[in-house]
Design an enzyme around this catalytic site. Structure first.
Site, PDB file in Angstrom:
ATOM      1  N   THR A  13       4.146   1.411  -9.025  1.00  0.00           N
ATOM      2  CA  THR A  13       3.137   2.460  -9.609  1.00  0.00           C
ATOM      3  C   THR A  13       2.295   3.332  -8.244  1.00  0.00           C
ATOM      4  OG1 THR A  13       1.027   1.343 -10.295  1.00  0.00           O
ATOM      5  CG2 THR A  13       2.771   1.479 -11.624  1.00  0.00           C
ATOM      6  N   GLY A  14       2.376   4.637  -8.403  1.00  0.00           N
ATOM      7  CA  GLY A  14       1.625   5.247  -7.297  1.00  0.00           C
ATOM      8  C   GLY A  14       2.242   5.292  -6.075  1.00  0.00           C
ATOM      9  N   GLY A  18       0.740   6.888   0.371  1.00  0.00           N
ATOM     10  CA  GLY A  18      -0.370   5.851   0.781  1.00  0.00           C
ATOM     11  C   GLY A  18       0.325   4.508   0.788  1.00  0.00           C
ATOM     12  N   ILE A  19      -0.402   3.537   0.194  1.00  0.00           N
ATOM     13  CA  ILE A  19       0.079   2.141   0.175  1.00  0.00           C
ATOM     14  C   ILE A  19       1.230   1.907  -0.724  1.00  0.00           C
ATOM     15  CG2 ILE A  19      -0.745  -0.244  -0.635  1.00  0.00           C
ATOM     16  CD1 ILE A  19      -3.533   0.633   0.364  1.00  0.00           C
ATOM     17  N   TYR A 154     -15.491   2.546  -9.597  1.00  0.00           N
ATOM     18  CA  TYR A 154     -14.296   2.209  -8.972  1.00  0.00           C
ATOM     19  C   TYR A 154     -14.402   0.655  -8.732  1.00  0.00           C
ATOM     20  CZ  TYR A 154     -10.923   1.361  -5.213  1.00  0.00           C
ATOM     21  OH  TYR A 154     -10.070   0.805  -4.392  1.00  0.00           O
TER      22      TYR A 154
HETATM   23  N1  LIG Z   1      -6.486   3.377   0.915  1.00  0.00           N
HETATM   24  C1  LIG Z   1      -7.572   2.487   1.082  1.00  0.00           C
HETATM   25  O1  LIG Z   1      -8.357   2.317   2.034  1.00  0.00           O
HETATM   26  C2  LIG Z   1      -7.618   1.312   0.040  1.00  0.00           C
HETATM   27  C3  LIG Z   1      -8.481   0.208   0.300  1.00  0.00           C
HETATM   28  C4  LIG Z   1      -8.452  -0.837  -0.873  1.00  0.00           C
HETATM   29  C5  LIG Z   1      -7.484  -0.684  -1.972  1.00  0.00           C
HETATM   30  N2  LIG Z   1      -6.867   0.416  -2.059  1.00  0.00           N
HETATM   31  C6  LIG Z   1      -6.180   0.496  -3.367  1.00  0.00           C
HETATM   32  O2  LIG Z   1      -4.728   0.571  -3.033  1.00  0.00           O
HETATM   33  C7  LIG Z   1      -4.155   1.640  -4.163  1.00  0.00           C
HETATM   34  C8  LIG Z   1      -3.378   2.634  -3.460  1.00  0.00           C
HETATM   35  O3  LIG Z   1      -4.571   3.295  -2.957  1.00  0.00           O
HETATM   36  P1  LIG Z   1      -4.107   4.626  -1.702  1.00  0.00           P
HETATM   37  O4  LIG Z   1      -5.168   4.758  -0.781  1.00  0.00           O
HETATM   38  O5  LIG Z   1      -2.677   4.100  -1.270  1.00  0.00           O
HETATM   39  O6  LIG Z   1      -3.857   5.693  -2.766  1.00  0.00           O
HETATM   40  P2  LIG Z   1      -3.372   7.369  -2.620  1.00  0.00           P
HETATM   41  O7  LIG Z   1      -3.198   7.558  -1.159  1.00  0.00           O
HETATM   42  O8  LIG Z   1      -4.376   8.101  -3.137  1.00  0.00           O
HETATM   43  O9  LIG Z   1      -2.220   7.262  -3.627  1.00  0.00           O
HETATM   44  C9  LIG Z   1      -2.291   7.073  -4.758  1.00  0.00           C
HETATM   45  C10 LIG Z   1      -0.780   7.268  -5.260  1.00  0.00           C
HETATM   46  O10 LIG Z   1      -0.915   7.336  -6.726  1.00  0.00           O
HETATM   47  C11 LIG Z   1      -0.479   8.155  -7.360  1.00  0.00           C
HETATM   48  N3  LIG Z   1      -1.199   8.539  -8.612  1.00  0.00           N
HETATM   49  C12 LIG Z   1      -2.557   8.566  -8.623  1.00  0.00           C
HETATM   50  N4  LIG Z   1      -2.860   9.001 -10.087  1.00  0.00           N
HETATM   51  C13 LIG Z   1      -1.773   8.842 -10.558  1.00  0.00           C
HETATM   52  C14 LIG Z   1      -1.797   8.752 -12.087  1.00  0.00           C
HETATM   53  N5  LIG Z   1      -2.331   8.872 -12.875  1.00  0.00           N
HETATM   54  N6  LIG Z   1      -0.273   8.415 -12.480  1.00  0.00           N
HETATM   55  C15 LIG Z   1       0.764   7.954 -11.625  1.00  0.00           C
HETATM   56  N7  LIG Z   1       0.487   8.214 -10.359  1.00  0.00           N
HETATM   57  C16 LIG Z   1      -0.607   8.507  -9.789  1.00  0.00           C
HETATM   58  C17 LIG Z   1      -0.518   9.449  -6.301  1.00  0.00           C
HETATM   59  O11 LIG Z   1       0.291  10.328  -6.514  1.00  0.00           O
HETATM   60  P3  LIG Z   1      -0.141  11.819  -7.469  1.00  0.00           P
HETATM   61  O12 LIG Z   1      -1.479  11.763  -6.968  1.00  0.00           O
HETATM   62  O13 LIG Z   1       1.017  12.790  -6.961  1.00  0.00           O
HETATM   63  O14 LIG Z   1       0.105  11.589  -8.639  1.00  0.00           O
HETATM   64  C18 LIG Z   1      -0.034   8.577  -5.005  1.00  0.00           C
HETATM   65  O15 LIG Z   1       1.337   8.476  -4.999  1.00  0.00           O
HETATM   66  C19 LIG Z   1      -5.339   1.710  -4.930  1.00  0.00           C
HETATM   67  O16 LIG Z   1      -5.146   1.041  -6.058  1.00  0.00           O
HETATM   68  C20 LIG Z   1      -6.482   1.698  -4.321  1.00  0.00           C
HETATM   69  O17 LIG Z   1      -7.602   1.275  -5.224  1.00  0.00           O
HETATM   70  C21 LIG Z   1      -6.777   1.369  -1.045  1.00  0.00           C
END
Ligand SMILES: NC(=O)c1ccc[n+]([C@@H]2O[C@H](COP(=O)([O-])OP(=O)(O)OC[C@H]3O[C@@H](n4cnc5c(N)ncnc54)[C@H](OP(=O)(O)O)[C@@H]3O)[C@@H](O)[C@H]2O)c1
Length: 264
Positions: A13-14, A18-19, A154
């Site tokens: 998912t997502g 990003g990750i 969050y």
């Molecule tokens: N980046 C960090 O530093 C970090 C640190 C700790 C944990 N995390 C966790 O890692 C995970 C990924 O984070 P990230 O930083 O890679 O996030 P990101 O770059 O914001 O990417 C989020 C992804 O989820 C999709 N998305 C968002 N809302 C959605 C929805 N309602 N339905 C379907 N897709 C959705 C986005 O695409 P669209 O917007 O196009 O839908 C995108 O593909 C999250 O759970 C976050 O809490 C991140």
């Protein structure tokens, strides 16, 4: 190490950026047929094109859906009823004062970061248990165990991810299915790169020093003093998804660069 994942099917998912995107590419590199999800078709298709180029033997598929909406989740489950690996990665985050968190904001974060993953696990776990094969992996955060106070709405959902994964792992007793959580620390995704741009564009600091300055002043507890790369998180997730990692059950696995200062 031979991961033994060839031919398996995964929903990440997502995974349009990003990750999640790194996890999708990492799983595809091991021969997994990945279902790529995000809300924007063009971004989902771009990831599918990248997978086709890097892992031409696999069969990536699109699931363009807003997974915070029950009807979208049901459509994805109907289109892809059987999967071997569910990576509940999708999550939203937004720093804000506690006093600005309205009931509607609490609700939005709970529905997006907790209920969506719960609904997907609820749909896919029974098939995994019947086949006695499968993985459910939640992506939480160091905020789950060390809330910074910068975004209570969050942090709470990420703690819930850990608790939910642990509870779900109780359903897998004695079998080959596992449920675990990976907790990344601050990771250099597109969103974090944009945040650095906003923070430092007018600072006069050369771009090559933005990351180290951010770590020194905003993540002083990090031992590696750099942002984690999405591919590093992806390699851990690929391992946890593989048959090689069958002894992890209900575990909360930290890859935070030492950000959490405790032993456990
Ligand atoms: N980046 C960090 O530093 C970090 C640190 C700790 C944990 N995390 C966790 O890692 C995970 C990924 O984070 P990230 O930083 O890679 O996030 P990101 O770059 O914001 O990417 C989020 C992804 O989820 C999709 N998305 C968002 N809302 C959605 C929805 N309602 N339905 C379907 N897709 C959705 C986005 O695409 P669209 O917007 O196009 O839908 C995108 O593909 C999250 O759970 C976050 O809490 C991140």
């Amino acid at each position: 190490m031979e991961m033994g994942l060839t031919g398996q099917r995964a929903l990440v998912t997502g995974s349009s950026k990003g990750i999640g995107k790194a996890i999708a590419l990492g799983l595809a590199a091991e021969g997994v047929d990945v279902i790529v999800n995000g809300r924007h078709a063009d971004e989902v298709e771009a990831v599918i094109a990248a997978i086709r180029q890097a892992a031409p033997a696999t069969n990536p598929q699109a699931a363009v859906a807003d997974l915070s909406r029950a009807e979208d989740r049901e459509a994805v489950i109907a289109a892809h009823p059987d999967i071997d690996i569910l990576v509940n990665n999708m999550g939203i985050f937004e720093p804000m004062s506690y006093w600005d968190i309205t009931p509607a904001i609490w609700q939005k974060f709970f529905e997006t970061n907790v209920l969506a993953g719960d609904a997907l696990a609820r749909a896919y776990l029974p098939g995994m248990l019947n086949r006695d094969q499968g993985r459910v992996i939640f992506i939480a955060s160091e905020e789950a165990i060390m809330p910074s106070g910068e975004m209570a709405q969050y942090s709470m959902t990420k703690t819930m991810n850990l608790s939910l994964a642990k509870s779900l792992s109780k359903l897998t007793r004695g079998g080959q299915v596992t449920v675990n959580t990976v907790m990344p620390g601050s990771t250099l995704t597109e969103g974090v790169a944009d945040m650095l741009q906003t923070m430092y564009a007018d600072s006069g600091l050369p771009q090559s020093q933005w990351e180290s300055d951010f770590m020194a002043h905003h993540r002083p507890l990090s031992q590696i003093q750099r942002l984690i790369r999405p591919e590093e998180i992806a390699r851990l997730v690929v391992f946890v998804a593989s048959p090689q990692a069958g002894a992890f059950s209900g575990a909360a696995l930290r890859m935070d660069g030492g950000l959490v200062p405790t032993i456990f």
